[in-house]
Scaffold this active site. Structure first.
Site, mmCIF file in Angstrom:
data_model
loop_
_atom_site.group_PDB
_atom_site.id
_atom_site.type_symbol
_atom_site.label_atom_id
_atom_site.label_comp_id
_atom_site.label_asym_id
_atom_site.label_seq_id
_atom_site.Cartn_x
_atom_site.Cartn_y
_atom_site.Cartn_z
ATOM 1 N N ASN A 106 38.993 36.060 32.723
ATOM 2 C CA ASN A 106 37.986 36.201 31.669
ATOM 3 C C ASN A 106 36.942 35.016 31.756
ATOM 4 O O ASN A 106 37.159 34.010 32.074
ATOM 5 C CB ASN A 106 38.657 36.136 30.357
ATOM 6 N N HIS A 124 35.363 39.653 33.610
ATOM 7 C CA HIS A 124 35.999 38.685 34.369
ATOM 8 C C HIS A 124 34.790 37.968 35.124
ATOM 9 O O HIS A 124 33.989 38.482 35.498
ATOM 10 C CB HIS A 124 37.153 39.410 35.205
ATOM 11 N N CYS A 169 44.034 39.321 35.858
ATOM 12 C CA CYS A 169 45.238 40.268 35.929
ATOM 13 C C CYS A 169 46.051 39.934 37.216
ATOM 14 O O CYS A 169 45.615 39.756 38.241
ATOM 15 C CB CYS A 169 44.365 41.428 36.204
ATOM 16 N N ARG A 172 47.474 35.207 25.883
ATOM 17 C CA ARG A 172 48.041 36.288 26.406
ATOM 18 C C ARG A 172 47.386 36.342 27.721
ATOM 19 O O ARG A 172 48.271 36.650 28.636
ATOM 20 C CB ARG A 172 47.629 37.639 25.564
ATOM 21 N N HIS A 179 34.927 43.621 28.380
ATOM 22 C CA HIS A 179 35.818 42.528 28.783
ATOM 23 C C HIS A 179 35.720 42.212 29.981
ATOM 24 O O HIS A 179 35.675 42.871 30.960
ATOM 25 C CB HIS A 179 37.162 43.432 28.652
#
Length: 318
Positions: free
Chosen positions: A262, A220, A251, A16, A218
């Site tokens: 990520n 990055h 993003c 995703r 989460h």
């Protein structure tokens, strides 16, 4: 807290997260092949698609075909992302293949809220109440709070611990008013502003205020501190992380095209395994999936472990 956990849960978000920003188009069959390869790694949870407006995120115009096409593995949970009731209804069509749930989402940077969602913070809270009501009516549970830009923002600048805690409190007000039982808080470093000390400060503040809740990170790797930040989280006792195979993704609204997304799943798994922390992943199978991801996108992906490999063959030779 300084005790490392014995086991962590690493959610794989590569399909995703990664395919939403690739120039593509990435063939549907390649997306399915990567999901199937990741299913063979021991991943406990895989985020497989986004049910979003294809005019805004054209990389997921084929979400239905991807979800219908992969081969589920027993013991692995598959889920998807959506932002509104229309996306939820699309996902519900695949309730036999997907675990359906959603979050109350807030953003610690109002500038990013406007850039990403075209709303200010007050309007986002109104929308979240509507979001909860629609999901409750549809029988889709909401059990967590997700905080975007929790550590900093390319559009606003510094985001303090107080800023993040303020929007978390607002999210809990929404949960209280709507009867949502929250069990997890996800803290997202959406634009790579975190450093280990900031991780410790915010995670510590959340633990002090909400000791009964699980915390997920989460992270990055935008500026190369992703794994260091994960280690800081581990030292604070965090047991849940998101990651993306080979470092896929990023993003599309973060304002730094081409930057890593990520943290790479295989690098986080390697870190944990080297420290004796169980993950449930087969690292060699994960590296094969990372190599497949790199072939699919046709460019070198950020993962250093994909370049250097694991230590297993060297240990066998010693």
């Amino acid at each position: 807290m300084t005790d490392l956990p014995n086991r962590v849960e690493i959610t794989e978000e590569g399909p995703r997260e990664g395919f939403q920003i690739e120039k593509g188009p990435i063939p549907t069959s390649d997306k399915i092949a990567l999901i199937d390869a990741l299913s063979a790694t021991g991943a406990p949870r895989i985020q497989v698609a986004s049910f979003v407006n294809p005019k805004i995120v054209p990389g997921w115009a084929d979400a239905e075909d991807v979800v219908a096409g992969f081969t589920p593995r027993p013991g692995c949970e598959y889920f998807a992302l959506w932002f509104n009731a229309k996306g939820m209804e699309r996902a519900k069509t695949y309730a036999d293949r997907l675990t359906l749930y959603s979050s109350i989402t807030v953003t610690a940077s109002e500038a990013f809220t406007k850039k990403n969602l075209n709303k200010d913070h007050a309007a986002q809270l109104v929308f979240q109440r509507e979001h909860v009501a629609a999901h409750q009516a549809a029988g889709v549970p909401i059990t967590r709070i997700s905080v975007q830009a929790a550590f900093g923002c390319n559009y606003q600048g510094e985001v303090t611990v107080a800023d993040a805690m303020r929007v978390i409190a607002d999210a809990f007000e929404v949960a209280k008013d709507t009867g949502c039982a929250i069990s997890k808080i996800s803290l997202a470093d959406s634009m790579g502003w975190a450093d280990p000390a900031h991780i410790e400060r915010l995670v510590g503040a959340v633990q002090d205020k909400y000791p009964e809740l699980g915390i997920a990170l989460h992270l990055h790797d935008t500026r190369g501190l992703g794994i260091a930040n994960a280690y800081a989280g581990l030292k604070m006792g965090v047991r849940m992380f998101d990651a993306a195979v080979a470092g896929l993704g990023g993003c599309p609204f973060a304002g730094h095209p081409g930057a890593p997304g990520n943290i790479a799943t295989e690098e986080l798994v390697f870190l944990c395994q080297e420290m004796g922390i169980e993950t449930g992943y087969d690292l060699e199978a994960l590296l094969e999936a990372a190599a497949l991801a790199q072939r699919i996108v046709g460019r070198q992906l950020p993962s250093n472990l994909l370049k250097g490999g694991s230590l297993s063959k060297f240990r066998r030779a010693a």
